[in-house]
Write an enzyme that holds these catalytic residues in place. Structure first.
Site, PDB file in Angstrom:
ATOM      1  N   GLU A   1       0.911  -1.312   0.043  1.00 21.85           N
ATOM      2  CA  GLU A   1       0.058   0.009   0.086  1.00 21.85           C
ATOM      3  C   GLU A   1       0.745   1.389   0.082  1.00 21.85           C
ATOM      4  O   GLU A   1       1.745   1.219   0.775  1.00 21.85           O
ATOM      5  CB  GLU A   1      -0.728   0.107   1.207  1.00 21.85           C
ATOM      6  CG  GLU A   1      -2.209   0.326   0.996  1.00 21.85           C
ATOM      7  CD  GLU A   1      -3.027  -0.541  -0.046  1.00 21.85           C
ATOM      8  OE1 GLU A   1      -3.159   0.148  -1.290  1.00 21.85           O
ATOM      9  OE2 GLU A   1      -3.385  -1.472   0.183  1.00 21.85           O
TER      10      GLU A   1
ATOM     11  N   GLY B   1     -17.140   3.523  -5.358  1.00 17.61           N
ATOM     12  CA  GLY B   1     -16.781   4.095  -4.189  1.00 17.61           C
ATOM     13  C   GLY B   1     -16.249   3.194  -3.095  1.00 17.61           C
ATOM     14  O   GLY B   1     -16.164   3.833  -1.881  1.00 17.61           O
ATOM     15  N   ALA B   2     -15.864   1.890  -3.395  1.00 11.64           N
ATOM     16  CA  ALA B   2     -15.510   0.933  -2.259  1.00 11.64           C
ATOM     17  C   ALA B   2     -14.155   0.901  -2.642  1.00 11.64           C
ATOM     18  O   ALA B   2     -13.350  -0.072  -1.760  1.00 11.64           O
ATOM     19  CB  ALA B   2     -16.254  -0.219  -2.691  1.00 11.64           C
ATOM     20  N   GLY B   3     -13.490   1.272  -3.620  1.00  7.48           N
ATOM     21  CA  GLY B   3     -12.089   1.295  -3.577  1.00  7.48           C
ATOM     22  C   GLY B   3     -11.732   0.002  -4.357  1.00  7.48           C
ATOM     23  O   GLY B   3     -10.500  -0.500  -4.286  1.00  7.48           O
TER      24      GLY B   3
ATOM     25  N   ASP C   1      -4.102  -0.260 -10.668  1.00  6.30           N
ATOM     26  CA  ASP C   1      -5.521  -0.751 -10.919  1.00  6.30           C
ATOM     27  C   ASP C   1      -5.797  -1.451 -12.447  1.00  6.30           C
ATOM     28  O   ASP C   1      -6.365  -2.446 -12.723  1.00  6.30           O
ATOM     29  CB  ASP C   1      -6.347   0.260 -10.754  1.00  6.30           C
ATOM     30  CG  ASP C   1      -6.366   0.824  -9.185  1.00  6.30           C
ATOM     31  OD1 ASP C   1      -5.788  -0.062  -8.551  1.00  6.30           O
ATOM     32  OD2 ASP C   1      -6.793   1.634  -8.879  1.00  6.30           O
TER      33      ASP C   1
END
Length: 382
Positions: free
Chosen positions: A34, A124-126, A174
Site C-alpha cells: 500500500e 466508491g469502495a476502492g 489498477d
C-alpha cells in the site's frame, strides 16, 4: 440475468441489431503493498469476479455510440473525426471518451463502435470500478479493430485517460491487474518496470472484502501530503524514489530525518519487503506467515503512514480475532475509510461473517458490506 445477457439484450433493442462481441474487464483488490506504487515499489493485487461488461460491434462510420445501463440507459455519441472533449454533464462518458482519445494516438486504425456498458464493481469502495471501465473500453477497440497493442498498452492507455482527461491521479496498478490478471492467481507488479509475475493462490483460499462504509473525506489532500513526504524522504537520500533506499541505510540515518518523514519512509521500505515476501508465502499456501505479514502491513499503515481510521482498525481487529493464524487481514486502498481485505480458508468465511455482523455495527454504528470473491482472469471476451 447476467451482465452479459443484459448488455446483449439492451444492445439489440436499442440499436436494432445483435452485438458481435462481448468484452469484460474486472475490478481488483490489493492484497498487500500500500502506497508503494508511486514510490516505484511492489504491489500484490488480484482481479476479482466483479466486472464491467460491454456488448459491442463495429460501425461503418466514425461515430462512437455508447449506452450506460447503470445510469438509466444514458447515451453518448461522439465522432472520431472531431477533437474529443469532456462531456458537459455525464462523468461516465469522460472515461469512455478519454480512453478513445488516447487510443487514437496509439493506433491509427480505429473506427466507429456501438457499445452497451454495465458493471457490478461496487463504486466508491476502492475496488477500481473506473479502471475496470477504462480497460474494458480499450479492450473493445483492441478486439474489434485488431489493434497492435499489448494488454499493458491498454492498461497504460486507461491510466492516461484517468490522469489527463478525467483529471484523477492514479498509479498503474489498477489498470494493469484488470488487463493482465490470471484466474486463481494474484499478480506481483513492479511499478517501476511494469514487470509482472503470476502468483498462484491455493484453491481453498477465499478473498474476502469488507467495506467499512465509513465516508472518506480526507483521502485527496492527505494522499498528496503523503506523496510529498515520500518525495522529501527520497531527496534526503539522494534518490529519485524510495525504491532505491536500503533499509540498512535508513536505519543508520533515520535520526537525521524529520520525524514524520521518517515514519512515512519506514512504512514504504518495510512494505516493499513485506510484499515481496508475501508473494512467495502465498504461492506456497503458508497462511500463518501471510497473516503475520498482513498484520504488520496494517500496523505500519496505522502507526507509520497514519492512514487508517477507528472504524477500519476495529473491523480489522474483529476479523483478526475470529481468524487467529488461519488467515490474514488488513486495510486495503488509499486509506481514511474504504475496505479491508482478508485471505482465509473457505470454511472460515461463515464464522468470520458472523463475528463481523455481531460486533462491527454495535461498536462502530456503521453497517458493513461483505463480498466473497475469487481471484479472476483479466480483460477478455466473455
Amino acid at each position: 440475468m447476467s451482465l452479459q445477457t443484459t448488455t446483449q439484450q439492451i444492445f439489440s433493442c436499442a440499436f436494432g441489431y445483435a452485438p458481435t462481441h462481448t468484452v469484460q474487464a474486472p475490478g481488483r483488490v490489493n492484497l498487500i503493498g500500500e502506497h508503494t506504487d508511486y514510490n516505484d515499489g511492489f504491489v500484490l493485487p488480484c482481479a476479482i469476479d466483479y466486472q464491467t461488461v460491454i456488448a459491442c460491434a463495429k460501425r461503418s462510420d466514425r461515430q462512437v455510440r455508447t449506452i450506460a445501463v447503470d445510469y438509466d440507459n444514458q447515451q453518448d455519441i461522439f465522432s472520431l473525426d472531431e477533437p474529443i472533449e469532456r462531456h458537459p454533464q455525464q462523468l461516465w462518458s469522460d472515461y469512455v471518451r478519454g480512453v478513445v482519445k488516447y487510443l487514437q494516438q496509439r493506433a491509427a486504425d480505429l473506427g466507429g463502435v456501438d457499445m452497451v456498458i454495465s458493471g457490478n464493481v461496487p463504486q466508491g469502495a476502492g475496488l477500481s470500478s473506473s479502471a475496470s471501465l477504462e480497460v474494458a473500453v480499450g479492450s473493445v477497440f483492441r478486439q474489434l479493430y485488431q489493434l497492435p497493442l499489448s494488454s499493458a498498452d491498454i492498461a497504460l492507455n486507461g491510466q492516461q485517460a484517468e490522469n489527463q482527461f478525467v483529471g484523477c491521479h492514479c498509479g498503474i496498478m489498477d489498470q494493469m491487474i484488470s488487463a493482465l490478471g490470471e484466474k486463481n492467481s494474484a499478480m506481483l507488479l513492479d511499478c517501476r518496470t511494469l514487470d509482472t509475475r503470476a502468483v498462484p493462490m491455493p484453491s481453498d483460499i477465499a478473498v474476502v472484502i469488507i467495506n467499512t462504509n465509513f465516508k472518506r473525506n480526507l483521502v485527496g489532500s492527505e494522499y498528496n501530503t503523503r506523496r510529498q513526504q515520500c518525495e522529501a524522504g527520497a531527496r534526503f537520500f539522494g534518490q529519485s524514489s524510495l525504491r532505491d533506499v536500503e533499509l540498512a541505510e535508513f536505519a543508520e540515518r533515520e535520526h537525521e530525518l524529520d520525524p514524520l518523514v521518517a515514519k512515512r519512509v519506514r512504512h514504504v521500505l518495510t512494505e516493499n519487503a513485506r510484499t515481496l515476501e508475501a508473494a512467495n508465502v502465498l504461492a506456497r499456501g503458508d497462511l500463518a506467515r501471510l497473516a503475520v505479514l498482513m498484520a504488520e502491513s496494517h500496523a505500519s499503515m496505522r502507526d507509520d503512514f497514519e492512514i487508517t481510521v477507528p472504524a477500519v482498525d476495529m473491523l480489522v481487529d474483529i476479523v483478526k480475532t475470529s481468524l487467529g493464524e488461519r488467515g490474514g487481514v488488513r486495510m486495503t486502498g488509499g486509506g481514511f475509510g474504504g475496505c479491508v481485505v482478508a485471505l482465509m480458508p473457505r470454511e472460515r468465511v461463515a464464522s468470520v461473517k458472523a463475528a463481523v455482523e455481531q460486533h462491527y455495527q454495535a461498536e462502530s454504528g456503521l453497517k458493513e458490506t461483505f463480498y466473497v470473491c475469487t481471484a479472476s482472469a483479466g480483460a477478455g471476451l466473455c
